[in-house]
Enzyme design. Structure first.
Site, PDB file in Angstrom:
ATOM      1  CE1 TYR A   1     -16.088  10.063 -16.894  1.00 44.61           C
ATOM      2  CE2 TYR A   1     -15.665  10.576 -14.521  1.00 44.61           C
ATOM      3  CZ  TYR A   1     -16.071   9.630 -15.669  1.00 44.61           C
ATOM      4  OH  TYR A   1     -16.321   8.291 -15.285  1.00 44.61           O
TER       5      TYR A   1
ATOM      6  CE  LYS B   1     -11.875   6.597 -18.989  1.00 43.07           C
ATOM      7  NZ  LYS B   1     -12.350   8.027 -18.420  1.00 43.07           N
TER       8      LYS B   1
ATOM      9  NE  ARG C   1      -2.834   0.176   3.350  1.00 44.63           N
ATOM     10  CZ  ARG C   1      -2.371   0.663   4.549  1.00 44.63           C
ATOM     11  NH1 ARG C   1      -1.667   1.621   4.537  1.00 44.63           N
ATOM     12  NH2 ARG C   1      -2.112  -0.376   5.499  1.00 44.63           N
TER      13      ARG C   1
HETATM   14  C1  LIG Z   1     -12.909   8.634 -17.300  1.00 42.53           C
HETATM   15  C2  LIG Z   1     -12.456   9.670 -16.795  1.00 42.53           C
HETATM   16  C3  LIG Z   1     -12.243  10.177 -15.544  1.00 42.53           C
HETATM   17  C4  LIG Z   1     -12.477   9.127 -14.452  1.00 42.53           C
HETATM   18  O1  LIG Z   1     -11.665   8.235 -14.456  1.00 42.53           O
HETATM   19  P1  LIG Z   1     -11.864   6.597 -13.824  1.00 42.53           P
HETATM   20  O2  LIG Z   1     -10.815   5.921 -14.516  1.00 42.53           O
HETATM   21  O3  LIG Z   1     -13.406   6.269 -14.727  1.00 42.53           O
HETATM   22  O4  LIG Z   1     -12.480   6.481 -12.591  1.00 42.53           O
HETATM   23  C5  LIG Z   1     -11.850  11.494 -15.301  1.00 42.53           C
HETATM   24  N1  LIG Z   1     -11.726  12.238 -16.183  1.00 42.53           N
HETATM   25  C6  LIG Z   1     -11.777  12.105 -17.284  1.00 42.53           C
HETATM   26  C7  LIG Z   1     -11.569  13.069 -18.494  1.00 42.53           C
HETATM   27  C8  LIG Z   1     -12.170  10.741 -17.942  1.00 42.53           C
HETATM   28  O5  LIG Z   1     -12.469  10.552 -19.167  1.00 42.53           O
END
Ligand SMILES: *Cc1c(COP(=O)(O)O)cnc(C)c1O
Length: 382
Positions: A116, A215, A64
């Protein structure tokens, strides 16, 4: 490594593609070229003396707190963003939470109004449970943003290009204006859509960079992860204490996958851009497409169709492209932000931002762009 040495190291930058390709060296006995995965929750102390005088920059105790593969992923992204230190956490939302963990009751945050969707849900939680005020700026005039700042403002929260309407902000101009008002206000930028390959907010005056590593950085639709990168050693220490305490740190396995993905980030981004440019051009001329929003770089395109029936038709009839709610991976995905990613944004605000039931968001993947165009063409019909 001392803090001074670390800073110097960050300055002695190799080219971006070299940092990416060479990511992942772990010096262990077998001298592997490719990074091994460490699936160990804890690490042996060679002596009591080492345990008492433990140096977390040099060794490991408990996963952790510090973990070998996570450390490599963090060092790689810190170099890519030209920051002092990075933190790899369990999701993009965990990264958002980490950044906002510095707030106290009574503090204020000014954010862009086009973010987001999950960010707004967390903002509302902080507002109702902790009395933290969130104000919104429409992203147009920097003077309007400055007029929302007070002596209680602690963070300015930006996302550029914005999701899903692809508005671009001038990070340098905003950071200068905010810091001119009060240099202690943290300017935080969600860099998920452009990645450090196209945009390095810390070099433009921002204080904090946030990523959903789920992403483009992960890039293969197979990990959930988040990253925070900062320049200030004191802020880094605050975030380190918070993340190891709440325990939202990224696992070694996901960190290993992330580093592996970062190696190909430059070539993937080049391909996403080339394909998206071609597809944006096709959409501009395509049947039933009323308007295309594409900022010119990376692989995200939003577009308006002329009817809800057409929206349904496209989502139900794409064959190569998948109707699914994420972005930035090898596989092209299409989504309807109104019902999916932005369901948490107040209905009135969705309409004001142009997030309507006729807006689709396409994440252009790494397939042959001509196959994607053919797929869109058959889905759009006559
Ligand atoms: C998907 C996304 C998030 C959140 O991320 P997660 O990995 O789904 O928790 C935050 N900001 C943007 C621009 C995103 O596309």
């Amino acid at each position: 490594m001392s803090q001074e040495e670390k800073k110097q190291d960050a300055k002695d930058q190799l080219a971006f593609a070299t940092i990416a390709a060479e990511a992942g060296s772990i010096k262990d006995g077998a001298n592997p070229v490719s990074q091994p995965i460490y699936l160990s929750a804890c690490y042996r102390h060679p002596s009591l003396d080492q345990a008492i005088n433990f140096d977390r920059l040099k060794g490991f105790t408990y996963s952790r707190v510090e973990a070998p593969n996570r450390k490599v992923a963090e060092e790689t992204i810190a170099k890519m963003e030209e920051g002092y230190q990075a933190f790899a956490v369990a999701s993009g939302m965990a990264a958002v939470q980490l950044v906002l963990s510095v707030l106290k009751s009574g503090d204020e945050v000014v954010s862009l109004d086009d973010l987001y969707g999950g960010d707004f849900r967390y903002f509302r939680h902080l507002e109702s449970h902790f009395g933290i005020a969130f104000k919104q700026w429409n992203g147009q005039k920097v003077e309007d943003l400055v007029s929302l700042l007070t002596d209680k403002t602690k963070i300015v929260w930006l996302e550029t290009p914005s999701n899903p309407t692809m508005k671009e902000l001038d990070i340098k101009k905003i950071a200068d204006a905010v810091h001119n008002f009060n240099e202690k206000i943290l300017v935080a930028v969600d860099n998920t859509f452009y990645t450090p390959y196209y945009q390095k907010p810390l070099t433009l005056g921002a204080d904090v960079v946030i990523h959903s590593a789920t992403k483009y950085l992960g890039g293969h639709n197979d990990i959930l992860g988040g990253l925070v990168v900062v320049n200030d050693p004191d802020l880094a220490d605050t975030y380190f204490q918070y993340t190891i305490t709440v325990g939202d740190t990224m696992s070694n396995f996901d960190s290993w996958l992330l580093t592996r993905s970062l190696k190909t980030l430059p070539i993937r981004m080049d391909r996403h851009t080339a394909s998206a440019q071609k597809i944006a051009k096709f959409l501009e001329m395509a049947n039933h497409v009323e308007k295309v929003l594409y900022p010119g770089k990376a692989g995200m395109i939003s577009f308006y169709l002329d009817s809800e029936a057409e929206v349904e038709r496209v989502l139900n009839s794409v064959k190569v492209i998948t109707f699914a709610e994420s972005l930035g991976g090898a596989e092209s995905l299409i989504t309807i932000p109104y019902y999916q990613t932005h369901d948490d944004v107040e209905a009135e605000q969705r309409v004001r931002l142009g997030i309507t039931t006729k807006l689709l968001r396409l994440s252009v993947g790494l397939e042959d762009p001509d196959d994607l165009i053919a797929d869109l063409k058959q889905a759009l019909g006559d």
